[in-house]
Design a protein around this motif. Sequence first.
Motif, PDB file in Angstrom:
ATOM      1  N   SER A   1       0.827  -1.213   0.000  1.00 55.90           N
ATOM      2  CA  SER A   1       0.000   0.000   0.000  1.00 55.90           C
ATOM      3  C   SER A   1       0.857   1.256   0.000  1.00 55.90           C
ATOM      4  O   SER A   1       1.995   1.240   0.470  1.00 55.90           O
ATOM      5  CB  SER A   1      -0.878  -0.044   1.256  1.00 55.90           C
ATOM      6  OG  SER A   1      -1.558   1.161   1.458  1.00 55.90           O
ATOM      7  N   THR A   2       0.271   2.335  -0.493  1.00 53.58           N
ATOM      8  CA  THR A   2       0.949   3.645  -0.387  1.00 53.58           C
ATOM      9  C   THR A   2       0.500   4.375   0.885  1.00 53.58           C
ATOM     10  O   THR A   2       0.985   5.479   1.142  1.00 53.58           O
ATOM     11  CB  THR A   2       0.603   4.549  -1.595  1.00 53.58           C
ATOM     12  OG1 THR A   2      -0.816   4.713  -1.646  1.00 53.58           O
ATOM     13  CG2 THR A   2       1.119   3.971  -2.897  1.00 53.58           C
ATOM     14  N   SER A   3      -0.446   3.801   1.625  1.00 51.78           N
ATOM     15  CA  SER A   3      -1.064   4.503   2.763  1.00 51.78           C
ATOM     16  C   SER A   3      -0.696   3.856   4.095  1.00 51.78           C
ATOM     17  O   SER A   3      -1.394   2.924   4.538  1.00 51.78           O
ATOM     18  CB  SER A   3      -2.587   4.489   2.621  1.00 51.78           C
ATOM     19  OG  SER A   3      -2.975   4.971   1.365  1.00 51.78           O
TER      20      SER A   3
HETATM   21  P1  NAP Z   1     -10.140   2.184  -5.083  1.00 47.53           P
HETATM   22  O1  NAP Z   1     -11.114   1.798  -4.048  1.00 47.53           O
HETATM   23  O2  NAP Z   1      -9.909   3.626  -5.377  1.00 47.53           O
HETATM   24  O3  NAP Z   1      -8.747   1.485  -4.718  1.00 47.53           O
HETATM   25  C1  NAP Z   1      -7.574   1.685  -5.474  1.00 47.53           C
HETATM   26  C2  NAP Z   1      -6.391   1.701  -4.519  1.00 47.53           C
HETATM   27  O4  NAP Z   1      -5.209   1.897  -5.320  1.00 47.53           O
HETATM   28  C3  NAP Z   1      -6.381   2.872  -3.549  1.00 47.53           C
HETATM   29  O5  NAP Z   1      -7.133   2.639  -2.398  1.00 47.53           O
HETATM   30  C4  NAP Z   1      -4.905   2.989  -3.225  1.00 47.53           C
HETATM   31  O6  NAP Z   1      -4.564   2.012  -2.249  1.00 47.53           O
HETATM   32  C5  NAP Z   1      -4.231   2.571  -4.531  1.00 47.53           C
HETATM   33  N1  NAP Z   1      -3.761   3.742  -5.286  1.00 47.53           N
HETATM   34  C6  NAP Z   1      -4.486   4.789  -5.749  1.00 47.53           C
HETATM   35  N2  NAP Z   1      -3.710   5.677  -6.400  1.00 47.53           N
HETATM   36  C7  NAP Z   1      -2.455   5.164  -6.366  1.00 47.53           C
HETATM   37  C8  NAP Z   1      -1.205   5.587  -6.885  1.00 47.53           C
HETATM   38  N3  NAP Z   1      -1.094   6.744  -7.555  1.00 47.53           N
HETATM   39  N4  NAP Z   1      -0.119   4.801  -6.678  1.00 47.53           N
HETATM   40  C9  NAP Z   1      -0.222   3.650  -5.979  1.00 47.53           C
HETATM   41  N5  NAP Z   1      -1.382   3.203  -5.449  1.00 47.53           N
HETATM   42  C10 NAP Z   1      -2.485   3.945  -5.642  1.00 47.53           C
HETATM   43  O7  NAP Z   1     -10.517   1.516  -6.487  1.00 47.53           O
HETATM   44  P2  NAP Z   1     -11.268   0.129  -6.792  1.00 47.53           P
HETATM   45  O8  NAP Z   1     -12.710   0.381  -6.935  1.00 47.53           O
HETATM   46  O9  NAP Z   1     -10.746  -0.906  -5.895  1.00 47.53           O
HETATM   47  O10 NAP Z   1     -10.751  -0.124  -8.287  1.00 47.53           O
HETATM   48  C11 NAP Z   1      -9.356  -0.281  -8.528  1.00 47.53           C
HETATM   49  C12 NAP Z   1      -9.079  -0.279 -10.019  1.00 47.53           C
HETATM   50  O11 NAP Z   1      -9.611  -1.469 -10.607  1.00 47.53           O
HETATM   51  C13 NAP Z   1      -9.710   0.892 -10.791  1.00 47.53           C
HETATM   52  O12 NAP Z   1      -8.797   1.305 -11.802  1.00 47.53           O
HETATM   53  C14 NAP Z   1     -10.950   0.262 -11.415  1.00 47.53           C
HETATM   54  O13 NAP Z   1     -11.379   0.920 -12.575  1.00 47.53           O
HETATM   55  C15 NAP Z   1     -10.427  -1.121 -11.730  1.00 47.53           C
HETATM   56  N6  NAP Z   1     -11.438  -2.165 -11.859  1.00 47.53           N
HETATM   57  C16 NAP Z   1     -11.179  -3.166 -12.720  1.00 47.53           C
HETATM   58  C17 NAP Z   1     -12.066  -4.200 -12.848  1.00 47.53           C
HETATM   59  C18 NAP Z   1     -11.747  -5.349 -13.734  1.00 47.53           C
HETATM   60  O14 NAP Z   1     -12.646  -6.099 -14.107  1.00 47.53           O
HETATM   61  N7  NAP Z   1     -10.502  -5.583 -14.078  1.00 47.53           N
HETATM   62  C19 NAP Z   1     -13.255  -4.206 -12.118  1.00 47.53           C
HETATM   63  C20 NAP Z   1     -13.478  -3.160 -11.218  1.00 47.53           C
HETATM   64  C21 NAP Z   1     -12.559  -2.145 -11.083  1.00 47.53           C
HETATM   65  P3  NAP Z   1      -3.500   2.321  -1.085  1.00 47.53           P
HETATM   66  O15 NAP Z   1      -4.050   3.503  -0.331  1.00 47.53           O
HETATM   67  O16 NAP Z   1      -3.496   1.065  -0.285  1.00 47.53           O
HETATM   68  O17 NAP Z   1      -2.188   2.588  -1.751  1.00 47.53           O
END
Ligand code: NAP
Length: 359
Positions: free
Chosen positions: A214-216
């Motif tokens: 994690s970054t947090s």
């Molecule tokens: P989310 O709740 O915003 O979680 C993403 C996590 O990524 C954040 O909590 C943070 O975690 C980390 N993060 C954010 N910005 C960052 C950065 N600049 N550098 C490093 N780490 C960073 O999002 P989510 O709803 O879980 O979705 C995550 C991603 O998956 C999105 O891009 C979404 O569109 C995609 N997605 C894909 C699918 C698929 O089928 N493949 C389905 C749904 C969603 P930390 O605070 O722990 O670092």
Amino acid sequence: MAKSPEEEHPHKAFGWAARDSSGVLSPFHFSRRETGDDDVTIKILYCGVCHSDLHTVKNEWGFTGYPVVPGHEIVGTVTKAGKNVKKFKVGERVGVGVLVGSCKTCESCQQDLENYCPQLIFTYNSHSQDGTRNYGGYSDTVVVDERYVLRFPDNLPSDSGAPLLCAGITVYSPMKYYGMTEPGKHLGVAGLGGLGHVAVKIGKAFGLKVTVISTSPNKEDEAINRLGADSFLVSTDPAKLKAAMGTLDYIIDTVSAVHPLFPLLGLLKVNGKLITLGLPEKPLELPIFPLVLGRKLVGGSDVGGIKETQEMLDFCAKHGITSDIELIKMEDINTAMERLAKSDVKYRFVIDVANSLSQ
Ligand code: NAP
Ligand code: ZN
């Protein structure tokens, strides 16, 4: 002249839509189609807020059509069932996830992998077969072909269960497909957000050792003491990363923004697997040396088919897995989106649709 969204179909509907790439959502009147022979009409109770909703309302992927009503983690009750509907009855609790249509005949559809059908119809920001636009779950009602509707297990709560319909299946499907379920193996989960925190819980249910990357730093205590992770790595701490090199069998990467893969590949053992699920707006760089020298694999995965989504819901119900949520009212959605953009949510916003969507 094309009809307005409110006049296109016979049934009035009300939700919140973004009108442009500012992503700001506001009340929106539109309409839903008549309940077809194979359709169920659903009164929406709750809808999760996925980071894909945020990418979409801000047009970060470049293909958003406005107005867009997001929402693809929908739980509701059936209010009407078409005459061919066999799976559901009026009054039953059901779920709708990321897809609401596909061709039903291609190889993917025949293998219960509708999520990879070339004619896949997403729940929102898409068109249905009749050419009209689809609107998502930040709204009071939806009409969906029963093939794409899920039975919602009795012991899964509607609010904290809703995020499983996207976040849950998106992490469950690659764990099954890529063989990442062997008890005792070591899973890394990069990004502790909506997808990531469910991956921790599902990983533990499969009997894996789980490390969060994690970054947090402020998420460490909860990751271990609340979500059940075994250890926590801050990805911006080079000394900690170095000490953990070559310790992980698999990584699920849920990071929503552009980030380096090099440190993640370094954390994997020889033959390790890195599965990327995040959809950042720009491509990631793929470092070849650690891949080649460690016979490592990088793969991707897109949600899951309907059969596997049902399997995942039943698995989560059996293991008591739900999402940790912050329940919000519809009118709080813009603040929630701003917080989601800053990774400031523990760990999924869910909209209390039925209790807050008044006209
Ligand atoms: P989310 O709740 O915003 O979680 C993403 C996590 O990524 C954040 O909590 C943070 O975690 C980390 N993060 C954010 N910005 C960052 C950065 N600049 N550098 C490093 N780490 C960073 O999002 P989510 O709803 O879980 O979705 C995550 C991603 O998956 C999105 O891009 C979404 O569109 C995609 N997605 C894909 C699918 C698929 O089928 N493949 C389905 C749904 C969603 P930390 O605070 O722990 O670092
Ligand atoms: Zn999603």
